[in-house]
Design an enzyme around this catalytic site. Structure first.
Site, PDB file in Angstrom:
ATOM      1  N   HIS A  88       2.967 -11.699  17.111  1.00  0.00           N
ATOM      2  CA  HIS A  88       3.322 -12.127  16.273  1.00  0.00           C
ATOM      3  C   HIS A  88       4.846 -12.863  16.595  1.00  0.00           C
ATOM      4  CE1 HIS A  88       1.954  -7.749  18.702  1.00  0.00           C
ATOM      5  NE2 HIS A  88       2.948  -6.693  17.449  1.00  0.00           N
TER       6      HIS A  88
ATOM      7  N   ASP B 138       8.656   6.534   5.860  1.00  0.00           N
ATOM      8  CA  ASP B 138       7.149   5.961   4.926  1.00  0.00           C
ATOM      9  C   ASP B 138       8.285   4.309   4.311  1.00  0.00           C
ATOM     10  OD1 ASP B 138       6.075   5.373   2.751  1.00  0.00           O
ATOM     11  OD2 ASP B 138       5.466   7.155   2.194  1.00  0.00           O
TER      12      ASP B 138
ATOM     13  N   ASP C 254       4.166  -5.314   8.790  1.00  0.00           N
ATOM     14  CA  ASP C 254       3.100  -5.248  10.039  1.00  0.00           C
ATOM     15  C   ASP C 254       2.906  -3.787  10.293  1.00  0.00           C
ATOM     16  OD1 ASP C 254       2.026  -5.631  12.572  1.00  0.00           O
ATOM     17  OD2 ASP C 254       4.284  -5.372  14.162  1.00  0.00           O
TER      18      ASP C 254
ATOM     19  N   ASP D 154      -4.924  -2.078   8.871  1.00  0.00           N
ATOM     20  CA  ASP D 154      -5.791  -2.091   7.705  1.00  0.00           C
ATOM     21  C   ASP D 154      -5.858  -1.528   6.352  1.00  0.00           C
ATOM     22  OD1 ASP D 154      -6.011  -3.802   9.110  1.00  0.00           O
ATOM     23  OD2 ASP D 154      -8.534  -2.867   9.318  1.00  0.00           O
TER      24      ASP D 154
HETATM   25  N1  AG3 Z   1      -2.090  -4.686  13.162  1.00  0.00           N
HETATM   26  C1  AG3 Z   1      -2.729  -5.489  12.676  1.00  0.00           C
HETATM   27  C2  AG3 Z   1      -3.930  -4.985  12.844  1.00  0.00           C
HETATM   28  C3  AG3 Z   1      -5.500  -5.663  12.044  1.00  0.00           C
HETATM   29  C4  AG3 Z   1      -6.736  -5.307  13.052  1.00  0.00           C
HETATM   30  N2  AG3 Z   1      -7.379  -5.232  11.870  1.00  0.00           N
HETATM   31  C5  AG3 Z   1      -9.071  -5.891  12.150  1.00  0.00           C
HETATM   32  N3  AG3 Z   1      -9.041  -5.855  13.096  1.00  0.00           N
HETATM   33  N4  AG3 Z   1      -9.654  -4.882  11.175  1.00  0.00           N
HETATM   34  C6  AG3 Z   1      -1.503  -5.034  14.250  1.00  0.00           C
HETATM   35  C7  AG3 Z   1      -0.159  -4.328  14.632  1.00  0.00           C
HETATM   36  C8  AG3 Z   1       0.755  -5.651  15.358  1.00  0.00           C
HETATM   37  N5  AG3 Z   1       2.005  -5.237  15.488  1.00  0.00           N
END
Ligand code: AG3
Length: 291
Positions: free
Chosen positions: A69, A145, A164, A167
């Site tokens: 973050h 969305d 943010d 995948d």
């Molecule tokens: N979002 C991205 C996480 C990616 C993890 N992917 C993976 N390990 N293949 C995180 C959200 C945080 N606010």
């Protein structure tokens, strides 16, 4: 009652299907839900604290979420400390909104999260990231969305867009399309910066996604760079964000002195690390050059 300790329960995530995994021992199973969009789980581990898993990928743990973050938020703010209007796409745990709301100079933070289930579960179990939803008056949370939201956003409405996302398979998929990046470009002011979750480079599946994302962003933005950060709970421990902009270069335009004068206390980010984060290993440079 005697506690039988002759067993344990673990969360395991495959890095390479069937061949390598990371595991966290569970001290608590807090929440399991199939939302309208994804499989959502919140567990607890004694070392990492509470952690959230979406569709089988760890998104945040209480112990290391600060790295992600801080790194999604501060590099862009150090390049343009005059950012006033921010759009966060995704980020339902609240961590990105928390970090960005530390800048008193920011006037408005719109956040568009597709999955209300994530927001509600994080509100209940992970206040460390989600407290921002109840204590930040500049934050305008929209459940919807993200792709449609930027499509309908007025031209030049934001100085900074932070993607943010999960995948590119599942609900995050649309956020890795040229259409989406084009609309982000249009919705950004002339000083605009786009930061996006850019996947990993070590395992071939992640690396391919990184390459595809970079190729698309490069088609749309005159400046398209990638920077890395160490995060223990994502595959291989190293992960990336994309820095794209209309004019700012993340290194030449870094306003280190100005950013440091704001006086934010950070646990990972600093303006020296900023420069290093954009220096990439050769195998990563190659993946990006071939994009
Ligand atoms: N979002 C991205 C996480 C990616 C993890 N992917 C993976 N390990 N293949 C995180 C959200 C945080 N606010």
């Amino acid at each position: 009652m005697n506690q039988n300790t002759n067993h344990d329960v673990w969360y395991s995530e495959y890095l390479v299907e069937g061949n390598a995994k990371v595991s966290l021992k569970l001290s608590k199973i807090l929440h399991c839900e199939k939302t309208d969009f994804q499989e959502l789980r919140i567990f607890e581990n004694e070392e990492f604290g509470k952690f959230m898993v979406l569709d089988g990928y760890i998104q945040i743990t209480e112990k290391d979420e600060f790295i992600y973050h801080e790194m999604i938020s501060h590099p862009a703010m150090a390049v343009n400390p005059d950012v006033k209007k921010v759009l966060i796409i995704g980020g339902g745990d609240g961590g990105t909104a928390r970090e960005i709301s530390r800048y008193k100079s920011i006037e408005r933070i719109d956040m568009v999260e597709i999955d209300e289930g994530v927001v509600n579960a994080c509100k209940k179990y992970i206040p460390q990231t989600s407290a921002v939803f109840s204590n930040e008056p500049r934050l305008n949370l929209i459940i919807g969305d993200g792709l449609k939201f930027v499509e309908n956003a007025p031209d030049a409405a934001y100085d900074l867009i932070l993607v943010d996302s999960t995948d590119p398979e599942g609900p995050g998929e649309d956020l890795f399309t040229v259409d989406f990046y084009r609309n982000c470009f249009r919705a950004l002011s002339e000083n605009g910066i786009l930061i996006n979750q850019h996947e990993g480079a070590f395992f071939s599946g992640d690396a391919l996604q990184m390459q595809k994302a970079h190729k698309k962003i490069k088609e749309v933005f005159p400046v398209a760079k990638v920077y890395g950060f160490n995060i223990p709970t994502y595959a291989s421990g190293y992960w990336y964000f994309g820095f794209a902009s209309k004019k700012y270069d993340p290194l030449n335009d870094l306003q280190a002195e100005k950013w440091n004068s704001i006086g934010l206390e950070t646990k990972y980010y600093n303006t020296e690390l900023h420069k290093g984060a954009f220096a990439l290993p050769n195998y990563v440079k190659k993946i990006l050059e071939e994009a």
